[in-house]
Each structure stands twice: as C-alpha cells, then as structure tokens.
Design a protein around this motif. Structure first.
Motif, PDB file in Angstrom:
ATOM      1  N   LYS A  13       0.796  -1.228   0.000  1.00 17.27           N
ATOM      2  CA  LYS A  13       0.000   0.000   0.000  1.00 17.27           C
ATOM      3  C   LYS A  13       0.828   1.277   0.000  1.00 17.27           C
ATOM      4  O   LYS A  13       0.280   2.360   0.148  1.00 17.27           O
ATOM      5  CB  LYS A  13      -0.925   0.019   1.227  1.00 17.27           C
ATOM      6  CG  LYS A  13      -2.022  -1.035   1.168  1.00 17.27           C
ATOM      7  CD  LYS A  13      -2.984  -0.871   2.342  1.00 17.27           C
ATOM      8  CE  LYS A  13      -4.124  -1.850   2.255  1.00 17.27           C
ATOM      9  NZ  LYS A  13      -5.096  -1.680   3.361  1.00 17.27           N
ATOM     10  N   ARG A  14       2.146   1.158  -0.173  1.00 15.77           N
ATOM     11  CA  ARG A  14       2.979   2.344  -0.024  1.00 15.77           C
ATOM     12  C   ARG A  14       3.144   3.126  -1.328  1.00 15.77           C
ATOM     13  O   ARG A  14       3.746   4.179  -1.349  1.00 15.77           O
ATOM     14  CB  ARG A  14       4.360   1.962   0.503  1.00 15.77           C
ATOM     15  CG  ARG A  14       5.181   1.108  -0.444  1.00 15.77           C
ATOM     16  CD  ARG A  14       6.450   0.609   0.223  1.00 15.77           C
ATOM     17  NE  ARG A  14       7.260  -0.167  -0.703  1.00 15.77           N
ATOM     18  CZ  ARG A  14       8.134   0.364  -1.547  1.00 15.77           C
ATOM     19  NH1 ARG A  14       8.313   1.668  -1.574  1.00 15.77           N
ATOM     20  NH2 ARG A  14       8.831  -0.396  -2.366  1.00 15.77           N
ATOM     21  N   SER A  15       2.636   2.618  -2.448  1.00 15.87           N
ATOM     22  CA  SER A  15       2.801   3.307  -3.722  1.00 15.87           C
ATOM     23  C   SER A  15       1.835   4.484  -3.845  1.00 15.87           C
ATOM     24  O   SER A  15       0.644   4.356  -3.595  1.00 15.87           O
ATOM     25  CB  SER A  15       2.573   2.338  -4.886  1.00 15.87           C
ATOM     26  OG  SER A  15       2.703   3.017  -6.123  1.00 15.87           O
ATOM     27  N   ASP A  16       2.359   5.630  -4.245  1.00 11.91           N
ATOM     28  CA  ASP A  16       1.520   6.797  -4.466  1.00 11.91           C
ATOM     29  C   ASP A  16       1.786   7.430  -5.825  1.00 11.91           C
ATOM     30  O   ASP A  16       1.270   8.498  -6.117  1.00 11.91           O
ATOM     31  CB  ASP A  16       1.753   7.838  -3.362  1.00 11.91           C
ATOM     32  CG  ASP A  16       3.174   8.383  -3.378  1.00 11.91           C
ATOM     33  OD1 ASP A  16       4.097   7.587  -3.641  1.00 11.91           O
ATOM     34  OD2 ASP A  16       3.350   9.584  -3.143  1.00 11.91           O
ATOM     35  N   GLY A  78       7.251   1.217  -5.873  1.00 11.26           N
ATOM     36  CA  GLY A  78       7.886   2.408  -5.315  1.00 11.26           C
ATOM     37  C   GLY A  78       9.359   2.191  -5.071  1.00 11.26           C
ATOM     38  O   GLY A  78       9.921   1.135  -5.383  1.00 11.26           O
ATOM     39  N   TYR A 191      -1.363   9.509  -0.871  1.00  8.79           N
ATOM     40  CA  TYR A 191      -0.006   9.227  -0.395  1.00  8.79           C
ATOM     41  C   TYR A 191       0.088   7.789   0.096  1.00  8.79           C
ATOM     42  O   TYR A 191      -0.906   7.158   0.447  1.00  8.79           O
ATOM     43  CB  TYR A 191       0.373  10.210   0.726  1.00  8.79           C
ATOM     44  CG  TYR A 191       1.852  10.249   1.025  1.00  8.79           C
ATOM     45  CD1 TYR A 191       2.756  10.663   0.062  1.00  8.79           C
ATOM     46  CD2 TYR A 191       2.343   9.881   2.283  1.00  8.79           C
ATOM     47  CE1 TYR A 191       4.108  10.723   0.324  1.00  8.79           C
ATOM     48  CE2 TYR A 191       3.701   9.934   2.556  1.00  8.79           C
ATOM     49  CZ  TYR A 191       4.583  10.354   1.574  1.00  8.79           C
ATOM     50  OH  TYR A 191       5.930  10.396   1.840  1.00  8.79           O
ATOM     51  N   LYS A 192       1.303   7.278   0.119  1.00  8.44           N
ATOM     52  CA  LYS A 192       1.533   5.892   0.521  1.00  8.44           C
ATOM     53  C   LYS A 192       1.367   5.704   2.027  1.00  8.44           C
ATOM     54  O   LYS A 192       1.421   6.663   2.800  1.00  8.44           O
ATOM     55  CB  LYS A 192       2.937   5.471   0.112  1.00  8.44           C
ATOM     56  CG  LYS A 192       4.046   6.305   0.752  1.00  8.44           C
ATOM     57  CD  LYS A 192       5.384   5.967   0.150  1.00  8.44           C
ATOM     58  CE  LYS A 192       6.494   6.848   0.726  1.00  8.44           C
ATOM     59  NZ  LYS A 192       7.795   6.568   0.112  1.00  8.44           N
ATOM     60  N   TYR A 193       1.195   4.454   2.440  1.00 15.14           N
ATOM     61  CA  TYR A 193       1.129   4.118   3.857  1.00 15.14           C
ATOM     62  C   TYR A 193       2.508   4.302   4.495  1.00 15.14           C
ATOM     63  O   TYR A 193       3.530   4.009   3.876  1.00 15.14           O
ATOM     64  CB  TYR A 193       0.685   2.671   4.038  1.00 15.14           C
ATOM     65  CG  TYR A 193      -0.814   2.497   4.196  1.00 15.14           C
ATOM     66  CD1 TYR A 193      -1.698   3.205   3.400  1.00 15.14           C
ATOM     67  CD2 TYR A 193      -1.329   1.624   5.139  1.00 15.14           C
ATOM     68  CE1 TYR A 193      -3.066   3.056   3.542  1.00 15.14           C
ATOM     69  CE2 TYR A 193      -2.703   1.450   5.284  1.00 15.14           C
ATOM     70  CZ  TYR A 193      -3.564   2.175   4.483  1.00 15.14           C
ATOM     71  OH  TYR A 193      -4.905   2.020   4.623  1.00 15.14           O
TER      72      TYR A 193
END
Length: 211
Positions: A13-16, A78, A191-193
């Motif tokens: 979930k960190r990709s933004d 990311g 934004y990413k986690y």
C-alpha cells in the motif's frame, strides 16, 4: 500469533505514484552497494546456478532468492530503501563463501579488491561526515544539516504545539530524532502508507494544539 502481515500490507500500500524505471534500476544498484560492488553479481550467479544438497543450504538459497524477488516486485510499486536488503546478507555470504572456499583465484581477487574497497569506503565516509568537501559540487545528502534545520523549525512553532507534516513521514521522524519532541505525519488519500498509519499517533493528538 496474529500480526496481520503488517510488512506485506505496508509494502503493498505504499505506492503513491505511477511506475518509474529508476526504482528498479536503483534496486539493482542497491544490491551491489549492500552486498559488495565487486563480489555481488559473481556470487549471485553461482548461488542461482548451484544445486545445494544440504537442507540448510537449500533453505538459505530459497530465502536469498525469495528476498531478491520480493523486493524486485516491490520496486514496481515504489522506491526500495537500501537498508531493507540487509536481511539478505547472511545467506548471501554463507552460500557465496561456501562456493569459493579454497579456490586460489578468490584469494587473489580479494587481495586486489580489498584496498580498492577500503579507499572507496573512506572517501564516502569523509563526504558523509564533512559535507564541505563537496560543497558546490554535490548537493547535500538528506542527513546533512538536519540538526540545524529541525532546530530552526522547532524555534518557529509554539512551545505547546505538535508539528504535523503532510506526506513527509521522514521529515516527522527526523524532527523527533533531532529535537526529542513529538511530531506526526498526515498522509492524504493519494499518499503511501507509512509507520504513522500503523501507530496510534493520530488518536494522541485529540484536543492538542498542532502546527
């Protein structure tokens, strides 16, 4: 143990942003940086090629390949931080050394590469410690002048206020480290986690003054 697979969820979930090829290229370069610029690719090649017989060595090979493949896939989501690859060091050096143990060419190779690596490390350390060396040539690294910068931020905000950074979790973490005070990162929907999404920081801000 119920841990909800926090690491996997975080990575997923960190990709933004949309994919950038430099993320994958940087990942490949980071492998060489962490494991050794001259021995990485020969060792990796032989580890992939060799069929180990002992269960322990088979397990290490499975672990090592799994780590590389996992972060290779994550590089499509990311940027990969170099320190995440440290977990690959143990299987890498154990299996790599087993493959070259007692071979004369490796002893000669190590004698040649050691002074080169030592000089490169010393030069890098000098630049990290004394940024004035490359002033005007290279941009300051992300950890240069951080103490002064965060102290300046601390002087600008009210004494009883907690600073909240927007989409800059690293800035909040640096502020906490250099000032010893609480800070928080607010991640918007695009934004990413970050670690601030997993910790109970947000609830602790209720009723408090923020800046």
């Amino acid at each position: 143990i119920d841990h909800d697979f926090a690491t996997i969820i975080y990575q997923g979930k960190r990709s933004d942003k949309s994919y950038r090829i430099k993320w994958t290229l940087e990942f490949i370069g980071q492998i060489a940086l962490i494991l050794g610029p001259f021995i990485t690719f020969p060792f990796v090649y032989h580890i992939f090629k060799t069929k180990f017989k002992q269960r322990f060595e088979k397990a290490l090979k499975f672990q090592f390949i799994g780590i590389l493949l996992f972060f290779l896939l994550m590089s499509f989501l990311g940027k990969i931080e170099a320190n995440w690859l440290i977990i690959a060091i143990v299987p890498f050096f154990y299996l790599g050394y087993r493959l070259v143990e007692g071979k004369l060419w490796y002893n000669r190779f190590m004698r040649v590469q050691f002074p080169v690596i030592l000089i490169l490390i010393l030069c890098a350390r000098m630049v990290m410690i004394f940024p004035q060396i490359t002033y005007g040539i290279l941009k300051p690294m992300q950890f240069h002048y951080q103490k002064e910068f965060n102290q300046a931020i601390n002087e600008k905000i009210p004494e009883d206020a907690i600073p909240v950074f927007r989409n800059r979790y690293y800035a909040a973490a640096k502020y906490q480290y250099y000032t010893g005070k609480t800070a928080y990162n607010y991640s918007d929907v695009i934004y990413k986690y970050t670690q601030y999404n997993f910790w109970d920081y947000k609830d602790s801000l209720n009723g408090k003054r923020i800046a």
